[in-house]
Design an enzyme around this catalytic site. Structure first.
Site: not given
Lengths: 162, 149
Positions: B95-96
């Site tokens: 995830h970012n």
């Protein structure tokens, strides 16, 4: 405990969810060539061993009006972080709570708590609740709001190893 | 969709847990005093409407194999989108998020082994010319998080 090959097959078969049928465990057991009894025994063992956190429903926060969240970060006295971190984790509005290393001088914070609320104002008020719990054991804090999702991929079972 | 009181009762109840039993819906239906078929049907509707994100076992990520680490970077405004694209090309980036801080990019690295976390972080540093701060978990606190439906 370490999951064996059969446990890993069970994890792979259930990590995206249980089927909505009257006998979901029997359905999964049939797919895996196990008896329902063995599947349930293994699930109970994984739950007791902490591999399964819980079997439950995860509601969509947004659909239920919980549209604001912030990553609150705290500089907490090392001798008290275990006790105080657990008190913060017990709060119903905190979804994740971890002790992580500081990165001085850039980052003095060692306790991370994700706060959820229905508005930015509510999140700020909840943040104050945490500040009150930490009291003088906390030397500084901040909150980071997400402004954009850059990538979202779920954590999945890694393929190798049996 | 609009949730009624029965939907809310189901959501609140099933956040607490679901039994490992040959007839688990029957057990829950009895506790909620509604017919089993109605319980299953309401869950189907809420899942289809994405009010329910997931229903089933929640596994400890580390127990599923592999290593995980929260990472952060401080990227100047003008470079942000280009660096985000570079970081996101790595399959290990799970995830970012862009966040409001000088450390403005926060992502999770997921790899097979502990050593690979540092290897991937070094590759990202070499590729982008920016430091990657690693924030591995030292201790996880038990969570009682619930969303009131």
């Amino acid at each position: 405990m370490t999951p064996d090959t059969t446990d890993r097959a069970i994890i792979a078969a259930t990590q995206s969810g249980l089927p909505l049928v009257p006998h979901p465990y029997a359905a999964i057991a049939t797919d895996l060539g196990l008896s329902e009894d063995e599947l349930c025994t293994r699930l109970r063992a994984m739950q007791a061993g902490g591999i399964i956190r819980r079997i439950a429903v995860a509601p969509n926060h947004y659909a239920l009006g919980m549209t604001a969240n912030g990553m609150s970060v705290w500089d907490v006295d090392g001798a008290q972080v275990a006790t105080l971190g657990q008190r913060v984790g017990n709060l119903e509005f905190v979804s994740h709570c971890y002790e992580r290393p500081r990165a001085l001088p850039d980052w003095p914070y060692n306790l991370f708590a994700m706060i959820h609320g229905s508005s930015r104002d509510e999140v700020e008020a909840l943040r104050q609740t945490i500040a009150d719990i930490l009291g003088s054991a906390c030397q500084g804090h901040d909150i980071l709001y997400s402004t954009r999702i850059l990538k979202k991929t779920g954590l999945r079972l890694r393929s190798k190893k049996g | 969709m609009t949730l009624d009181d029965t939907d809310r009762l189901i959501l609140n109840h099933l956040q607490e847990g679901f039994p490992i039993d040959p007839n688990p819906f029957q057990v829950v239906a009895k506790e909620l005093e509604i017919p089993e078929a109605e319980l299953i049907e309401r869950l189907e509707v809420m899942k289809a409407a994405r009010v329910i994100t997931r229903f089933g076992p929640f596994y400890d990520a580390a127990a599923m194999g592999g290593a995980f680490c929260l990472c952060a970077m401080a990227i100047p405004d003008g470079e942000f989108d280009a660096v985000a694209r570079q970081v996101n090309t790595h399959p290990e980036v799970a995830h970012n998020y862009e966040r409001t801080h000088r450390l403005n990019m926060w992502f999770v690295l997921a790899t097979e082994t502990r050593d690979e976390i540092e290897e991937v972080a070094e590759r990202i540093e070499a590729q982008t010319g920016h430091r990657v701060w690693l924030f591995p978990k030292l201790q996880e606190f038990f969570i009682r998080f619930r969303v009131a439906a």
